[in-house]
Design a protein around this motif. Structure first.
Motif, PDB file in Angstrom:
ATOM      1  N   LYS A 165      79.896 131.161  32.868  1.00 16.86           N
ATOM      2  CA  LYS A 165      80.082 130.956  33.874  1.00 16.86           C
ATOM      3  C   LYS A 165      81.200 131.471  34.684  1.00 16.86           C
ATOM      4  CE  LYS A 165      78.962 126.018  34.116  1.00 16.86           C
ATOM      5  NZ  LYS A 165      79.465 124.760  34.675  1.00 16.86           N
ATOM      6  N   GLN A 166      82.651 132.003  34.198  1.00 15.74           N
ATOM      7  CA  GLN A 166      83.842 132.389  33.975  1.00 15.74           C
ATOM      8  C   GLN A 166      83.573 133.510  34.335  1.00 15.74           C
ATOM      9  OE1 GLN A 166      87.803 131.880  32.113  1.00 15.74           O
ATOM     10  NE2 GLN A 166      88.412 132.981  32.858  1.00 15.74           N
ATOM     11  N   TYR A 167      83.061 134.654  33.458  1.00 20.23           N
ATOM     12  CA  TYR A 167      83.119 135.934  33.591  1.00 20.23           C
ATOM     13  C   TYR A 167      81.120 136.332  33.198  1.00 20.23           C
ATOM     14  CZ  TYR A 167      87.190 135.937  30.852  1.00 20.23           C
ATOM     15  OH  TYR A 167      88.188 135.819  30.193  1.00 20.23           O
ATOM     16  N   HIS A 168      80.507 135.527  34.669  1.00 20.14           N
ATOM     17  CA  HIS A 168      79.305 136.083  34.259  1.00 20.14           C
ATOM     18  C   HIS A 168      79.138 137.081  35.252  1.00 20.14           C
ATOM     19  CE1 HIS A 168      75.167 135.652  35.714  1.00 20.14           C
ATOM     20  NE2 HIS A 168      74.481 134.790  34.560  1.00 20.14           N
ATOM     21  N   PRO A 169      78.201 138.199  34.893  1.00 21.64           N
ATOM     22  CA  PRO A 169      78.055 139.399  36.189  1.00 21.64           C
ATOM     23  C   PRO A 169      78.184 139.114  37.285  1.00 21.64           C
ATOM     24  CG  PRO A 169      77.176 139.273  33.886  1.00 21.64           C
ATOM     25  CD  PRO A 169      77.340 138.220  33.648  1.00 21.64           C
ATOM     26  N   ASP A 170      77.501 137.470  38.152  1.00 22.74           N
ATOM     27  CA  ASP A 170      76.919 137.198  38.673  1.00 22.74           C
ATOM     28  C   ASP A 170      78.093 137.228  39.698  1.00 22.74           C
ATOM     29  OD1 ASP A 170      74.490 138.326  38.812  1.00 22.74           O
ATOM     30  OD2 ASP A 170      73.715 135.828  38.259  1.00 22.74           O
ATOM     31  N   LYS A 171      79.263 136.579  39.167  1.00 23.75           N
ATOM     32  CA  LYS A 171      80.236 135.925  40.097  1.00 23.75           C
ATOM     33  C   LYS A 171      81.611 137.321  39.877  1.00 23.75           C
ATOM     34  CE  LYS A 171      80.112 131.481  39.439  1.00 23.75           C
ATOM     35  NZ  LYS A 171      81.792 129.935  38.865  1.00 23.75           N
ATOM     36  N   ASN A 172      81.582 138.054  39.170  1.00 22.62           N
ATOM     37  CA  ASN A 172      82.408 139.077  38.631  1.00 22.62           C
ATOM     38  C   ASN A 172      81.335 140.535  38.990  1.00 22.62           C
ATOM     39  OD1 ASN A 172      84.621 137.089  38.542  1.00 22.62           O
ATOM     40  ND2 ASN A 172      83.435 137.399  35.879  1.00 22.62           N
ATOM     41  N   PRO A 173      81.112 141.111  40.582  1.00 25.91           N
ATOM     42  CA  PRO A 173      80.235 142.010  40.601  1.00 25.91           C
ATOM     43  C   PRO A 173      81.249 143.122  40.369  1.00 25.91           C
ATOM     44  CG  PRO A 173      80.204 140.294  42.642  1.00 25.91           C
ATOM     45  CD  PRO A 173      81.203 139.927  41.355  1.00 25.91           C
TER      46      PRO A 173
END
Length: 180
Positions: free
Chosen positions: A149-157
């Motif tokens: 959840k922390q490093y997911h690409p959707d949360k970190n575009p």
């Protein structure tokens, strides 16, 4: 007597026809061989470029497209981020840890692997923030989900470091999900 003569002439004509077919076939093979030699001579530079280029591309991939934690300088430290044996943790990016060897006259330019390099399993445990004692299926799932959840690409575009970390997390989770 006339029949024997005609049979003899027929056999003689068949032998001559057979010999003529042999000569034509051999001539055809000679022409094919000549065409093959011409083809080899004409295509030689292109084959050299193609196979030599494939060989050089393989070398390029081997030495410049390794995972970051395996790309070492001569002094055993990583270049452009990755796993560093000096700091003992996973770095998501940045510059080289340690000097690049310029201006150091007494050191030899030979490859020395880093001291105490962790195994693949230990690297995966560090990535998942687990230890051998706390490695259970429940802890594995819990830590993987929290970090995913922390490093997911959707949360970190537009954050390639987070995307790389997410790929490593997935790889580590796949590795341990088969073993735990």
């Amino acid at each position: 007597m006339d029949i024997l003569f005609y049979i003899f002439v027929l056999i003689l004509m068949l032998c001559l026809l057979w010999r003529l077919l042999q000569i034509v076939w051999n001539g055809f093979l000679v022409i094919l061989g000549f065409i093959r030699i011409v083809w080899l001579v004409v295509s030689f530079p292109f084959r050299c470029i193609f196979y030599g280029g494939a060989f050089l591309y393989g070398l390029y991939l081997e030495f410049f497209h390794r995972p970051k934690y395996r790309r070492y300088q001569f002094d055993g430290h990583t270049t452009d981020g990755g796993y560093s044996t000096q700091s003992g943790n996973f770095e998501t990016g940045g510059s080289s840890s340690g000097n690049s060897g310029s201006g150091s006259g007494e050191r030899k330019n030979t490859y020395r692997p880093p001291k105490n390099e962790p195994s693949q399993e230990e690297r995966y445990l560090q990535i998942l923030e687990l230890s051998r004692n706390t490695l259970t299926r429940d802890n594995l799932k819990k830590n993987y989900r929290r970090l995913a959840k922390q490093y997911h690409p959707d949360k970190n575009p537009n954050n390639p470091a987070a995307e790389e970390k997410f790929k490593l997390l997935t790889e580590a989770y796949d590795y341990f999900s088969e073993r735990v």
